[in-house]
Design a protein around this motif. Structure first.
Motif, PDB file in Angstrom:
ATOM      1  N   THR A 240       0.833  -1.207   0.000  1.00 61.44           N
ATOM      2  CA  THR A 240       0.000   0.000   0.000  1.00 61.44           C
ATOM      3  C   THR A 240       0.865   1.253   0.000  1.00 61.44           C
ATOM      4  OG1 THR A 240      -1.734  -1.174   1.212  1.00 61.44           O
ATOM      5  CG2 THR A 240      -1.833   1.227   1.225  1.00 61.44           C
ATOM      6  N   SER A 241       1.936   1.217   0.770  1.00 61.17           N
ATOM      7  CA  SER A 241       2.849   2.355   0.837  1.00 61.17           C
ATOM      8  C   SER A 241       3.471   2.645  -0.526  1.00 61.17           C
ATOM      9  CB  SER A 241       3.945   2.082   1.872  1.00 61.17           C
ATOM     10  OG  SER A 241       4.890   3.125   1.901  1.00 61.17           O
TER      11      SER A 241
ATOM     12  N   PRO B  82      -2.671  -5.305  -1.099  1.00 62.95           N
ATOM     13  CA  PRO B  82      -2.295  -3.900  -0.962  1.00 62.95           C
ATOM     14  C   PRO B  82      -3.381  -2.910  -1.368  1.00 62.95           C
ATOM     15  CG  PRO B  82      -1.209  -4.878  -2.861  1.00 62.95           C
ATOM     16  CD  PRO B  82      -1.844  -5.997  -2.104  1.00 62.95           C
ATOM     17  N   PHE B  83      -4.334  -3.352  -2.196  1.00 63.71           N
ATOM     18  CA  PHE B  83      -5.382  -2.448  -2.657  1.00 63.71           C
ATOM     19  C   PHE B  83      -6.568  -2.377  -1.700  1.00 63.71           C
ATOM     20  CE2 PHE B  83      -3.024  -3.306  -6.516  1.00 63.71           C
ATOM     21  CZ  PHE B  83      -2.997  -2.072  -7.122  1.00 63.71           C
TER      22      PHE B  83
ATOM     23  N   LEU C 262       2.204   1.905  -3.449  1.00 60.93           N
ATOM     24  CA  LEU C 262       1.144   2.416  -4.318  1.00 60.93           C
ATOM     25  C   LEU C 262       0.911   3.904  -4.082  1.00 60.93           C
ATOM     26  CD1 LEU C 262      -1.408  -0.528  -4.086  1.00 60.93           C
ATOM     27  CD2 LEU C 262      -0.099   0.131  -6.108  1.00 60.93           C
ATOM     28  N   LYS C 263       0.946   4.313  -2.818  1.00 64.36           N
ATOM     29  CA  LYS C 263       0.766   5.735  -2.503  1.00 64.36           C
ATOM     30  C   LYS C 263       1.903   6.569  -3.093  1.00 64.36           C
ATOM     31  CE  LYS C 263      -1.917   5.051   1.732  1.00 64.36           C
ATOM     32  NZ  LYS C 263      -1.925   5.141   3.217  1.00 64.36           N
TER      33      LYS C 263
ATOM     34  N   ARG D 276      -3.838  -2.603 -10.394  1.00 63.61           N
ATOM     35  CA  ARG D 276      -4.720  -3.423  -9.544  1.00 63.61           C
ATOM     36  C   ARG D 276      -5.227  -4.646 -10.310  1.00 63.61           C
ATOM     37  NH1 ARG D 276      -9.955  -0.492  -7.346  1.00 63.61           N
ATOM     38  NH2 ARG D 276     -10.314  -0.363  -9.610  1.00 63.61           N
TER      39      ARG D 276
ATOM     40  N   ASN E  66      -6.764  -1.363   1.373  1.00 66.08           N
ATOM     41  CA  ASN E  66      -6.825  -0.099   2.106  1.00 66.08           C
ATOM     42  C   ASN E  66      -6.267   1.057   1.280  1.00 66.08           C
ATOM     43  OD1 ASN E  66      -7.891  -1.203   4.589  1.00 66.08           O
ATOM     44  ND2 ASN E  66      -5.873  -2.134   4.898  1.00 66.08           N
ATOM     45  N   PHE E  67      -6.352   0.912  -0.028  1.00 62.62           N
ATOM     46  CA  PHE E  67      -5.849   1.964  -0.920  1.00 62.62           C
ATOM     47  C   PHE E  67      -6.969   2.375  -1.865  1.00 62.62           C
ATOM     48  CE2 PHE E  67      -3.929   3.275  -4.962  1.00 62.62           C
ATOM     49  CZ  PHE E  67      -3.145   4.328  -4.516  1.00 62.62           C
ATOM     50  N   LYS E  68      -7.299   3.638  -1.867  1.00 63.42           N
ATOM     51  CA  LYS E  68      -8.403   4.133  -2.692  1.00 63.42           C
ATOM     52  C   LYS E  68      -7.854   4.766  -3.960  1.00 63.42           C
ATOM     53  CE  LYS E  68     -12.574   7.003  -2.563  1.00 63.42           C
ATOM     54  NZ  LYS E  68     -13.387   7.942  -1.740  1.00 63.42           N
TER      55      LYS E  68
END
Length: 422
Positions: free
Chosen positions: A144-145, A210-211, A147-148, A186, A213-215
């Protein structure tokens, strides 16, 4: 009793002269062979094709012991496992020890994919690789990190592009990249999970999400490209460019003028469909919208009646061979090159008529906008006329055979309004 034995098959020599060392499994008189990552040459073998190189003997014996230890835990005799069950389990254990390269998987998936828009995935992966600064990423490192950070990178690149376009006095297009690229990554991640996770056998090689909690940000609304009825009439009445003999000149300007009016008169038909449509009968063109045909049960079928105002243009570009409705394919090898030629000509027309950022898709946007705002056509009819997917009516649509009369009646009203036909 289950037994394992190292084996090299004399008949399986590879083109580079090597042989793959296999592990022969025997269980209830059934034989299976598992490949290893050990490759040997003739000098590593005896005359009877037994391993003689101590290094490879040690490596092969280690694999045999590994398999024996795993199968001992299975309690094969008690649980009545078949040979196929045992092989699947051993392969699963092998897979668990391997590293999955997300970039490599993505490129292979793209190569074999047949879905429409696959080039978007290539662009997304290329941007991701550029962000990473390398062309390898172990899938467990896709967090997730990360991806951000990738999203921040895309936003920054977008801001740099906007600044450059403004300095050059060019139009700033709608922002699709952030949502499109992240959505593509994704999808590729989910495809990797499908390939490497065997939920029936509890072999889970990719366990993280990872997706979750990732919007992914929503795509910006498409830029409004509609022009007025008066501007459409001005394009229609714009004189052709003539040659030295006073005849209409072949070129992108005249082509763009005609194709824009054709598109508008045929309820905003896309250039790809104008290029490839093959069926015309009794002044009705039947085609299957390329953009969505693969995603719909009806293949995105559309039937458009040729109104009198555009009949001369339809006849002008008719394919006399009968292969297709129009002859555009005879001058342009692909639908893309055809579309580029039209938009090039429309830029010239836009400059003359002072219509900012005039492009082919404006015909489709204009038809819809005028139908609703000026002619009073309801949005549902416009939705159907543009051949869009109605998610809320998918099941109902299965039972309805469309005759397209309502859509063509709406088109008649729009044509009459724009061209002052009463």
């Amino acid at each position: 009793m289950l037994t394992f034995k190292t084996e090299v098959l004399k008949s399986k020599q590879k083109s580079d002269g090597t042989y793959n060392v296999k592990i022969r499994m025997t269980y209830n008189r059934e034989v299976k062979r598992l490949s290893t990552n050990i490759f040997v040459r003739q000098e590593d073998l005896t005359k009877s094709f037994k391993l003689k190189n101590p290094k490879f003997i040690q490596e092969a014996d280690a694999i045999v012991r590994y398999y024996q230890e795993i199968c001992a835990k299975l309690q094969i005799g008690i649980n009545n496992y078949s040979m196929d069950d045992i092989v699947a389990f051993l392969k699963g254990e092998q897979m668990k020890s391997q590293e999955i390269d997300f970039i490599q998987f993505s490129r292979e998936w793209i190569t074999h994919s047949t879905i429409k828009g696959v080039e978007n995935y290539t662009s997304a992966v290329n941007a991701f690789v550029q962000f990473l600064g390398k062309d390898r990423l172990i899938i467990q490192q896709l967090t997730t990190s990360l991806l951000k950070d990738f999203m921040d990178y895309l936003v920054k690149k977008r801001e740099e592009k906007i600044k450059m376009l403004k300095e050059q006095g060019k139009r700033v297009p709608s922002n699709r990249v952030v949502s499109l690229y992240l959505g593509s990554i994704r999808h590729l991640f989910n495809e990797a999970k499908k390939q490497y996770n065997d939920y029936d056998r509890d072999i889970i090689l990719i366990s993280h999400s990872p997706f979750e909690n990732f919007k992914i940000p929503k795509q910006e609304a498409t830029r409004k490209r509609a022009i007025s009825a008066n501007d459409i009439l001005r394009i229609y009445e714009l004189p052709y460019i003539l040659d030295s003999k006073g005849k209409e000149k072949l070129g992108r300007f005249n082509l763009a003028k005609d194709c824009f009016i054709l598109s508008f008169g045929l309820i905003g038909i896309n250039s790809a469909d104008l290029y490839s449509c093959e069926d015309i009968s009794d002044d009705v063109i039947t085609y299957f919208r390329a953009k969505t045909s693969a995603r719909r049960n009806d293949k995105a079928k559309m039937k458009v009646k040729v109104m009198d105002i555009i009949k001369p243009l339809v006849n002008k570009y008719r394919d006399r061979t009968g292969k297709k409705v129009f002859n555009f394919y005879q001058n342009y090898t692909t639908a893309d090159s055809f579309n580029k030629a039209i938009n090039y000509g429309l830029k010239q027309i836009g400059e003359i008529l002072r219509i900012e950022d005039l492009e082919y898709y404006a015909a489709r946007h204009s038809w819809a906008t005028l139908a609703v705002n000026k002619v009073g056509i309801d949005k549902y009819t416009v939705h159907a006329a543009l051949n869009h997917i109605d998610e809320a009516m998918k099941v109902t649509d299965i039972y309805i055979e469309r005759d397209f009369e309502v859509e063509n009646e709406a088109n008649r009203k729009v044509i009459e309004y724009v061209f002052n036909i009463y």
